[in-house]
Design an enzyme around this catalytic site. Structure first.
Site, PDB file in Angstrom:
ATOM      1  N   GLY A 291       6.889  -6.853   8.775  1.00  0.00           N
ATOM      2  CA  GLY A 291       5.986  -5.630  10.162  1.00  0.00           C
ATOM      3  C   GLY A 291       5.682  -4.937   8.914  1.00  0.00           C
ATOM      4  N   SER A 292       5.843  -3.796   9.816  1.00  0.00           N
ATOM      5  CA  SER A 292       5.217  -2.320   9.020  1.00  0.00           C
ATOM      6  C   SER A 292       5.060  -1.780   7.514  1.00  0.00           C
ATOM      7  CB  SER A 292       4.929  -1.002   9.816  1.00  0.00           C
ATOM      8  OG  SER A 292       4.356  -1.106  10.966  1.00  0.00           O
ATOM      9  N   ILE A 293       6.026  -2.314   6.553  1.00  0.00           N
ATOM     10  CA  ILE A 293       5.923  -2.168   5.346  1.00  0.00           C
ATOM     11  C   ILE A 293       4.890  -2.423   4.851  1.00  0.00           C
ATOM     12  CG2 ILE A 293       8.003  -1.696   4.964  1.00  0.00           C
ATOM     13  CD1 ILE A 293       8.313  -4.646   4.124  1.00  0.00           C
TER      14      ILE A 293
END
Length: 584
Positions: A291-293
């Site tokens: 995801g967004s990491i």
């Protein structure tokens, strides 16, 4: 312990001195009695010759015994399959070889009265011992094994009873005094002594070699960091009823893994009581769409190639159309987004546009340079290879930029992300303690300027973006949240992978000591503390913040103000977090 050659020789000299003193007095008594001096002298001479001969024999035997004793010690330390102690970076014991004992009972070595007394004592010492087993031993009159794997303390307790007919046999085993602590990091050994996983397998040759010289093997783990990481991770995972959870703490300058936790954990002394799933090192083996990491990496590539800058503006008001599908933001913006907004509001649309501007050729070149197309570079044998798109189309490129469509291990992600935080150098992760003066290996992937910009973006995100729950006052924490839906059966499910990547302190020399903390949670279920949310911000970010609060003194990070501190930052509204993985 045996008696040394020096001690034996000193005793021999004392013995001869005593005899000489007695002979001297005998001579004096002979004179007093009027015995002829010549006769007396001859007898004394003969006595002294005899004593000298006896002493030479004594010294010879002492020398032989000493050499044999040294041979026994060498045989013990050089015993086949012997393993050196494992200690953390501060010398705290993690693993060692110890003797366990089997206990036997032999009725033939007891009188009739002894048997009843021994039988009663055994049941007091071992209340769980099967009575039929003891009764059978006394009936047959043969030497019988009663129980195995007694620790030294228990054996000593039994010896204090002074029971006749009780004997022990020692056998060497690997002992882990902290049981569950660091189980995935330290790893296991076979019964015969060879390493099976973790440090025990990765450093097999060094562990065996050091045992010959009775030298411990020191690893990068800081037991204080490991303990704090495990405590916080376990508390959250249990509360969230998570499927599994991972925590990794590294020094981004040296690549040292100071702590690596994989929950559920297990007791290294009783591995047979756990399933294979519970003994997995999820940080090394499990592959996730994180995801967004992952935006930490994709935004860094955009900055480094010059295709974007902090002054760049992106239109996040409308979904981004790529072929037959659209990239959406979970929380649509009514205004144009600067690159800072894209990062702290975790815009999938804005990040996709950054990646498309970089292009597949350049972006994948960076991915490869960051080690994302192979397993993590670390001494451990467990790390798994990534799962990559079959081809890099515009859609797969955009998806990868916000952490979808490419599944990697947490260790691989940490290795790559650290290059954005340490001045731009890709460095292998290591379970060995850095000696403090050797050159640190590494390849420069990003410029120092790119690294500094990313550190500052991550600090802003913790103060007014999606990562506010990780803030630790005075410790200058930066970070990025990530929430991705888990794929399954060819589609995305309702289960999440919730993560937070933290770094502290964000100030100081860009190539100085700095620490990354990754928390990843598989399938959290929501708690009152997270307001039922299963997103990375409420689930993983608080864990990272708590860990940082606890470990900062151990790694030498003191509290102070930074340039972002102030009411304008501290009171900024919290940005909503986007979810990745849903198809539109």
């Amino acid at each position: 312990m045996g008696i040394s050659l020096l001690e034996t020789t000193q005793s021999g000299f004392q013995w001869v001195a005593d005899r000489v003193w007695k002979v001297e007095h005998a001579f004096e008594r002979a004179n007093a009695a009027g015995v002829k001096a010549s006769s007396t002298r001859m007898r004394i001479f003969c006595i002294l010759v005899g004593m000298s001969f006896a002493y030479v024999c004594l010294a010879g035997f002492a020398t032989r015994a000493s050499l044999q004793g040294r041979g026994d010690i060498q045989a013990l330390t050089g015993e086949p399959n012997a393993r050196a102690q494992l200690v953390d970076r501060n010398g705290q014991l993690l693993a060692s070889d110890v003797n366990d004992y089997n206990i036997f009972v032999d009725p033939k070595d007891m009188t009739g009265e002894d048997r009843a007394m021994v039988r009663r004592a055994l049941f007091q010492i071992f209340p769980d011992l099967l009575r039929d087993k003891v009764d059978q031993a006394f009936k047959t009159g043969n030497r019988v094994l009663l129980t195995s794997n007694l620790k030294t303390a228990k054996r000593d307790e039994i010896l204090n009873y002074g029971l006749p007919g009780i004997s022990f046999e020692a056998h060497r085993v690997r002992d882990y005094p902290l049981a569950n602590t660091g189980s995935a990091y330290i790893g296991m050994t076979q019964r015969g002594g060879e390493g099976l996983s973790g440090v025990e397998k990765a450093l097999q040759d060094q562990i065996v070699g050091n045992a010959i010289h009775n030298q411990p093997v020191m690893v990068a783990m800081d037991l204080r960091v490991q303990g704090a990481l495990e405590n916080e991770l376990r508390a959250m995972a249990v509360a969230q009823r998570a499927q599994s959870a991972i925590g990794i703490v590294t020094n981004v300058r040296t690549g040292e893994v100071l702590g690596m936790a994989s929950w559920p954990d297990f007791d290294l002394n009783r591995p047979g009581q756990y399933s294979d799933a519970d003994k997995r090192n999820h940080a090394a083996v499990d592959r996730y769409e994180l995801g967004s990491i992952f935006k930490v990496i994709s935004i860094s590539v955009g900055l480094d190639t010059g295709t974007t800058s902090l002054s760049s503006v992106y239109d996040g008001r409308q979904p981004l159309k790529l072929g037959n599908r659209f990239v959406h933001d979970e929380h649509a913006s009514s205004e144009l987004l600067t690159l800072t907004d894209v990062f702290i509001k975790s815009s999938n649309i804005g990040t996709s546009r950054v990646a498309l501007d970089v292009g597949a050729t350049a972006m994948t070149r960076y991915y490869e340079a960051l080690g994302l197309f192979r397993s993590a570079d670390i001494e451990l044998s467990e790390p798994a290879s990534p799962l990559l798109p079959s081809r890099w189309s515009e859609g797969s490129l955009a998806n990868s930029a916000f952490g979808q469509g490419m599944a990697i291990t947490p260790l691989s992600f940490v290795e790559a992300a650290n290059a954005t935080l340490n001045g731009g150098y890709l460095r292998p992760l290591t379970i060995k303690k850095y000696d403090g003066h050797s050159p640190v290996p590494g390849t420069q992937v990003f410029s120092a300027a790119t690294s500094r910009t990313m550190l500052e973006l991550m600090r802003q995100n913790v103060l007014k973006g999606t990562g506010t729950r990780a803030n630790a006052p005075g410790l200058r924490v930066g970070g990025k949240t990530g929430t991705a839906q888990k794929p399954g059966n060819g589609r995305y499910t309702r289960e999440n992978i919730s993560s937070f990547l933290a770094v502290f302190p964000i100030d100081g020399p860009v190539d100085g000591d700095r620490y990354s903390v990754l928390i990843t949670v598989d399938s959290p279920q929501g708690t009152p503390e997270s307001n039922g949310s299963r997103m990375g911000g409420p689930v993983a970010a608080p864990v990272a913040g708590h860990v940082i609060e606890r470990i900062a003194p151990f790694v030498g990070v003191a509290r102070k103000e930074d340039k972002f501190t102030g009411p304008g930052w501290d009171k900024a509204p919290v940005a909503a977090e986007d979810l990745t993985g849903d198809e539109h």
